[in-house]
Design a protein around this motif. Structure first.
Motif, PDB file in Angstrom:
ATOM      1  N   PRO A   7       0.724  -1.401   0.147  1.00  0.00           N
ATOM      2  CA  PRO A   7       0.316   0.117  -0.342  1.00  0.00           C
ATOM      3  C   PRO A   7       0.734   1.154  -0.026  1.00  0.00           C
ATOM      4  O   PRO A   7       2.014   1.293   0.351  1.00  0.00           O
ATOM      5  N   ARG A   8       0.949   2.611  -1.140  1.00  0.00           N
ATOM      6  CA  ARG A   8       1.084   3.184  -1.063  1.00  0.00           C
ATOM      7  C   ARG A   8       1.169   4.642   0.510  1.00  0.00           C
ATOM      8  O   ARG A   8       2.816   4.898  -0.195  1.00  0.00           O
ATOM      9  N   ALA A   9       0.293   4.083   0.673  1.00  0.00           N
ATOM     10  CA  ALA A   9       0.465   5.342   2.030  1.00  0.00           C
ATOM     11  C   ALA A   9       1.123   4.367   3.312  1.00  0.00           C
ATOM     12  O   ALA A   9       2.008   5.571   3.856  1.00  0.00           O
ATOM     13  N   ALA A  10       1.707   2.907   3.450  1.00  0.00           N
ATOM     14  CA  ALA A  10       2.836   2.069   4.132  1.00  0.00           C
ATOM     15  C   ALA A  10       4.381   3.386   3.839  1.00  0.00           C
ATOM     16  O   ALA A  10       5.096   3.044   4.409  1.00  0.00           O
ATOM     17  N   LEU A  11       3.915   2.797   2.530  1.00  0.00           N
ATOM     18  CA  LEU A  11       5.185   3.619   1.707  1.00  0.00           C
ATOM     19  C   LEU A  11       5.664   5.216   1.971  1.00  0.00           C
ATOM     20  O   LEU A  11       7.420   4.473   2.685  1.00  0.00           O
ATOM     21  N   ARG A  12       4.815   5.348   2.644  1.00  0.00           N
ATOM     22  CA  ARG A  12       5.328   6.479   2.255  1.00  0.00           C
ATOM     23  C   ARG A  12       5.431   6.952   3.989  1.00  0.00           C
ATOM     24  O   ARG A  12       6.059   7.733   3.898  1.00  0.00           O
ATOM     25  N   ARG A  13       4.876   6.507   4.959  1.00  0.00           N
ATOM     26  CA  ARG A  13       4.938   6.302   5.639  1.00  0.00           C
ATOM     27  C   ARG A  13       6.123   6.003   6.337  1.00  0.00           C
ATOM     28  O   ARG A  13       6.711   7.201   6.916  1.00  0.00           O
ATOM     29  N   ARG A  14       6.687   5.273   5.779  1.00  0.00           N
ATOM     30  CA  ARG A  14       7.862   4.554   6.135  1.00  0.00           C
ATOM     31  C   ARG A  14       9.448   5.484   5.413  1.00  0.00           C
ATOM     32  O   ARG A  14      10.664   5.330   5.905  1.00  0.00           O
ATOM     33  N   PHE A  15       8.996   5.632   4.267  1.00  0.00           N
ATOM     34  CA  PHE A  15      10.588   5.646   3.787  1.00  0.00           C
ATOM     35  C   PHE A  15       9.770   7.467   2.486  1.00  0.00           C
ATOM     36  O   PHE A  15      10.728   7.478   1.932  1.00  0.00           O
ATOM     37  N   GLY A  16       9.474   7.488   2.934  1.00  0.00           N
ATOM     38  CA  GLY A  16       8.631   9.413   2.193  1.00  0.00           C
ATOM     39  C   GLY A  16       8.247   8.978   0.818  1.00  0.00           C
ATOM     40  O   GLY A  16       8.113   8.533   0.566  1.00  0.00           O
ATOM     41  N   GLN A  17       8.205  10.039   0.424  1.00  0.00           N
ATOM     42  CA  GLN A  17       7.678  10.376  -1.348  1.00  0.00           C
ATOM     43  C   GLN A  17       8.365  10.321  -1.595  1.00  0.00           C
ATOM     44  O   GLN A  17       8.417  10.203  -3.176  1.00  0.00           O
ATOM     45  N   GLY A  18       9.915  10.297  -1.225  1.00  0.00           N
ATOM     46  CA  GLY A  18      11.019  10.329  -2.611  1.00  0.00           C
ATOM     47  C   GLY A  18      11.261   8.864  -3.545  1.00  0.00           C
ATOM     48  O   GLY A  18      11.106   8.539  -4.628  1.00  0.00           O
ATOM     49  N   LEU A  19      10.556   7.757  -2.586  1.00  0.00           N
ATOM     50  CA  LEU A  19      10.525   6.323  -3.003  1.00  0.00           C
ATOM     51  C   LEU A  19       9.465   6.296  -3.541  1.00  0.00           C
ATOM     52  O   LEU A  19       9.631   5.835  -4.393  1.00  0.00           O
ATOM     53  N   LEU A  20       8.647   6.662  -3.303  1.00  0.00           N
ATOM     54  CA  LEU A  20       6.884   6.590  -3.650  1.00  0.00           C
ATOM     55  C   LEU A  20       7.294   7.584  -5.710  1.00  0.00           C
ATOM     56  O   LEU A  20       6.779   6.615  -7.181  1.00  0.00           O
ATOM     57  N   SER A  21       7.595   8.707  -5.836  1.00  0.00           N
ATOM     58  CA  SER A  21       7.893   9.443  -6.915  1.00  0.00           C
ATOM     59  C   SER A  21       8.896   8.721  -7.594  1.00  0.00           C
ATOM     60  O   SER A  21       8.876   8.679  -9.397  1.00  0.00           O
ATOM     61  N   ARG A  22      10.089   8.220  -6.808  1.00  0.00           N
ATOM     62  CA  ARG A  22      10.953   7.348  -8.324  1.00  0.00           C
ATOM     63  C   ARG A  22      10.213   5.963  -8.737  1.00  0.00           C
ATOM     64  O   ARG A  22      10.945   5.534  -9.872  1.00  0.00           O
ATOM     65  N   LEU A  23       9.548   5.316  -8.828  1.00  0.00           N
ATOM     66  CA  LEU A  23       8.553   4.142  -8.550  1.00  0.00           C
ATOM     67  C   LEU A  23       7.751   4.469  -9.805  1.00  0.00           C
ATOM     68  O   LEU A  23       7.736   3.676 -10.598  1.00  0.00           O
ATOM     69  N   ASP A  24       6.737   5.795  -9.129  1.00  0.00           N
ATOM     70  CA  ASP A  24       6.136   6.418 -10.044  1.00  0.00           C
ATOM     71  C   ASP A  24       7.219   7.297 -11.900  1.00  0.00           C
ATOM     72  O   ASP A  24       6.631   6.410 -12.891  1.00  0.00           O
ATOM     73  N   GLN A  25       8.726   7.704 -11.238  1.00  0.00           N
ATOM     74  CA  GLN A  25       9.359   8.239 -12.399  1.00  0.00           C
ATOM     75  C   GLN A  25       9.420   6.400 -13.474  1.00  0.00           C
ATOM     76  O   GLN A  25       9.392   6.463 -14.511  1.00  0.00           O
ATOM     77  N   ALA A  26      10.027   5.383 -12.591  1.00  0.00           N
ATOM     78  CA  ALA A  26      10.032   4.761 -13.249  1.00  0.00           C
ATOM     79  C   ALA A  26       9.298   3.958 -13.752  1.00  0.00           C
ATOM     80  O   ALA A  26       9.555   3.116 -15.051  1.00  0.00           O
ATOM     81  N   LEU A  27       7.655   3.651 -13.207  1.00  0.00           N
ATOM     82  CA  LEU A  27       7.241   3.029 -14.112  1.00  0.00           C
ATOM     83  C   LEU A  27       6.169   3.544 -14.979  1.00  0.00           C
ATOM     84  O   LEU A  27       5.337   3.052 -15.604  1.00  0.00           O
ATOM     85  N   GLY A  28       6.702   4.969 -15.356  1.00  0.00           N
ATOM     86  CA  GLY A  28       6.007   5.710 -15.823  1.00  0.00           C
ATOM     87  C   GLY A  28       5.007   7.074 -16.053  1.00  0.00           C
ATOM     88  O   GLY A  28       4.167   7.113 -16.717  1.00  0.00           O
TER      89      GLY A  28
END
Lengths: 237, 498
Positions: B204-225
């Motif tokens: 779940p994105r909320a859990a990732l954001r809470r633990r690792f911050g927005q940086g991880l999610l945006s890098r993942l989104d960038q890689a996935l397009g």
């Protein structure tokens, strides 16, 4: 008969007769009698000479007075000079919106002449003022040819020229400041007043007049009224 | 058209360059080192050194202990960037958009380019083969996003070409480091046992954001397009550019004029269809001997008139030195503005006049420099020197009215000049004054008009201006600076009245 012939000669010489309704009103009064066709020649190059800083400013004042009526509400003007001294806000008194004048400041005489010629060829302008010291006959002929096509009025203000050489301009003026005259007993400095001398004019009569710039127009000071006011001030003083 | 990106990874960028320069270093283990906090640290290690377990970040003394024959060379700071920029410029042969990806990579936007090399595989192979030919140890990958291409180039094991849409699948087996994350986040991921992207990609994105911050999610989104990512090309593409290669080198002014006219016609036609006009234009002439000659013009309002632009260029053509000849002309319009379609209506007299005047000003400005041409607007200052300001554009209207209630001289001196006066004190105009070696008797005078120091500027003393007329009838503007109380005030002449 003679007047008709004169008119024909003038039109052959490139002097276009202005239609009755849109005759230019410069307010020069009796001066206009000395121009061909009794109207200030527009679409021509005028030459003005001055030999001292005081004369130069009076000459520029006289140019500004004529420019004010030439430009009217929407004209634009180019003021090209080497060492610009004109202070734009002062032009407002002469009926000119100072923001409709483009000032071009150049160093070399050659550049000034080129810029003046180039500007005179541009028919979107109303007038061009060029301040330089020397102007040869050939150069003035080029300027005259430029205005004949575009109908722009040119003023060449020659400050301290080496000689009064002949040039192909329509008129030659010399303007000097004279003491202003106040109502008897009033303190202060009066309206600007100049001794305007029309040294040469093509197809007209040269002459000399005294003009005053008051309330936004030229006022001719006839000899007699001048004498009277002078007399009165003397009496009062 | 789907986007395609190529990421190139130079595994031993600086050391490969060193070997290119000194071929004798080819098989020798060596490192590039720089002093840091009083000790020598390894900044880059060559492939043979790497094989012995020496890598960047170690202390040189430790490396010497591992391998006594190790050669240590000085590192040149800033070399990577210089080298990568040069390589990116070299890569412009593959695509118009090539960007530097510090510290050791390049990103190419290959959209629409690979078919020219006969397909993506051949395209990539050509890039790798050529770079390897120069001695650079490179890995490259192509994908639909920058992130995926980057990840696969560094960590991919199967195929270097990822189809658009296949990024998620390709990323699954890769380690989290492939997502270009900060070291802190990587450490935390490792600590939690997330060694592959697959283990957290579907959390779940909320859990990732809470633990690792927005940086991880945006890098993942960038890689996935799912999130856009921009790259900064080494040489930005000029949107408005026309080129004219010549069969025979051009050496004469008429030849240059013909070429210029052709280019201008093409450029202006294009500008017209797009409703634009140019404000600046550059003509670049590439000479046979590799030199570049260029002339540029600027206009005071947007223009797309061939005749007018040609006239502006015409004044400068003589400055081009063709020498042996020019083989390529390039016309660029770096500054372009929207320009409404020219309306030659009957009532638009004023506007067309303005256009003609603008063209005249451009011509004058082209020859003598735009700095010589001024138009003045009223400014809200009392001091005469500051009461006008230069207008910035042809259309600018005055914000404040011109004042005509106070007398102002028609000629104003650029700066006030000191004069000698004879004057009754305290508040009278001078009786006579010396200016430029002449004595002027004051016959009439008006004033004083006091102009105070402007409190928001706090410059200069207050001035008392007098309008005076001398015995010749000439009128002057004089002022006294300061009060009588504090020392001897000075008198200045500041202008001439008509």
């Amino acid at each position: 008969m003679i007047r008709q012939l004169q008119g024909e000669v003038l039109s052959l010489q490139g002097h276009k007769r202005a239609a009755g309704s849109d005759r230019l009103r410069t307010g020069l009064g009796p001066l206009e009698a000395s121009f061909p066709d009794r109207v200030f020649p527009t679409g021509a190059v005028h030459e003005l000479l001055s030999f001292a800083a005081e004369d130069a400013v009076a000459t520029n004042g006289f140019i500004a007075g004529i420019l004010g009526s030439l430009m009217g509400q929407r004209g634009a003007c180019m003021w090209i000079s080497a060492r610009r001294t004109v202070f734009p806000p002062a032009l407002k008194v002469f009926g000119i919106e100072p923001d409709r004048i483009f000032f071009v400041d150049l160093n070399r005489q050659k550049d000034i002449l080129w810029a003046v010629e180039e500007s005179l060829q541009c028919d979107a302008l109303t007038a061009v003022v060029g301040e330089l010291s020397e102007l040869s006959f050939t150069e003035s002929r080029r300027l005259q040819l430029a205005v004949e096509k575009s109908k722009v009025t040119g003023f060449i203000h020659r400050y301290s020229p080496k000689s009064r050489n002949t040039v192909a301009c329509v008129t030659r003026w010399e303007v000097r400041p004279v003491a202003s005259v106040l109502e008897a007993g009033m303190p202060g400095v009066g309206y600007p007043r100049w001794q305007v001398q029309l040294v040469k004019v093509r197809n007209g009569k040269p002459g000399s007049w005294e003009l005053e710039w008051s309330a936004g127009s030229f006022r001719h000071i006839s000899r007699r009224s001048f004498a009277i006011s002078e007399f009165e001030t003397r009496k009062a003083g | 058209m789907s986007k395609r990106f190529v990421a190139i990874w130079f595994r031993h960028l600086t050391t490969d360059r060193m070997i290119r320069r000194r071929p004798d270093l080819g098989d020798v283990p060596f490192v590039l080192a720089a002093s840091e906090r009083g000790r020598m640290m390894v900044k880059a290690a060559s492939a043979p050194a790497n094989a012995r377990g020496i890598c960047a970040g170690m202390v040189v003394a430790d490396c010497r202990a591992i391998l006594p024959t190790l050669q240590v060379l000085d590192e040149e700071p800033g070399m990577e960037e210089k080298l990568l920029t040069a390589l990116a410029e070299w890569c412009l042969r593959y695509t118009p958009i090539a960007a530097v990806d510090l510290p050791d990579g390049l990103i190419l936007d290959a959209s629409g380019c690979p078919h020219l090399w006969g397909g993506e595989r051949a395209y990539l192979k050509d890039i790798i083969a050529r770079l390897r030919g120069y001695g650079y140890d490179v890995r490259a990958a192509m994908a639909g996003t920058i992130g995926a291409a980057w990840a696969v180039s560094r960590f991919g094991k199967i195929s270097p070409i990822i189809d658009s849409g296949g990024q998620a699948e390709a990323l699954l087996p890769l380690p989290p480091a492939a997502l270009r994350l900060d070291q802190a986040i990587l450490d935390r991921l490792t600590k939690l046992g997330l060694y592959q992207i697959r283990s957290f990609m579907n959390m779940p994105r909320a859990a990732l954001r809470r633990r690792f911050g927005q940086g991880l999610l945006s890098r993942l989104d960038q890689a996935l397009g799912q999130e856009a990512e921009e790259i900064q090309s080494v040489r930005p593409v000029e949107a408005y550019q026309e080129r004219l290669p010549c069969m025979e080198p051009i050496r004469t002014a008429p030849g240059i004029e013909i070429a210029l006219k052709q280019l201008l016609e093409r450029l202006c036609m294009r500008l017209e269809t797009e409703g634009k006009g140019l404000r600046a234009c550059v003509l670049k002439c590439y000479r046979v001997d590799g030199e570049l000659q260029q002339i540029d013009i600027g206009t005071s309002r947007a223009s797309r008139s061939v005749g007018h632009l040609f006239k502006l260029f015409e004044l400068k053509i003589q400055t081009i030195r063709p020498n042996l000849g020019i083989e390529l002309f390039l016309l660029e319009a770096p500054v372009v503005e929207d320009m409404p379609v020219a309306q030659d209506a009957l009532w638009a007299v004023c506007d067309s006049n303005e256009a003609v005047i603008a063209e005249l000003l451009d011509r004058l400005g082209g020859r003598v420099g735009m700095a010589c041409i001024h138009r003045y607007l009223a400014d809200e200052h009392y001091w005469p020197e500051r009461s006008v300001r230069a207008a910035v554009s042809l259309q600018e209207k005055p914000a404040t009215e011109w004042r005509s209630d106070l007398p102002r001289p028609l000629h104003l001196l650029p700066c006030p000049e000191l004069i000698q006066v004879t004057v009754p004190i305290p508040d009278y105009p001078p009786m006579q004054f010396h200016y430029k070696g002449r004595l002027h008797q004051v016959k009439k005078a008006d004033g004083p008009e006091r102009i105070e120091q402007e409190w928001w500027l706090q410059m200069g003393l207050q001035r008392d201006y007098y309008r005076v007329e001398d015995e010749q009838g000439a009128r002057y503007w004089l002022f006294r600076e300061g009060h009588y109380g504090s020392g001897e005030p000075q008198w200045f002449i500041h202008g001439f009245f008509a």
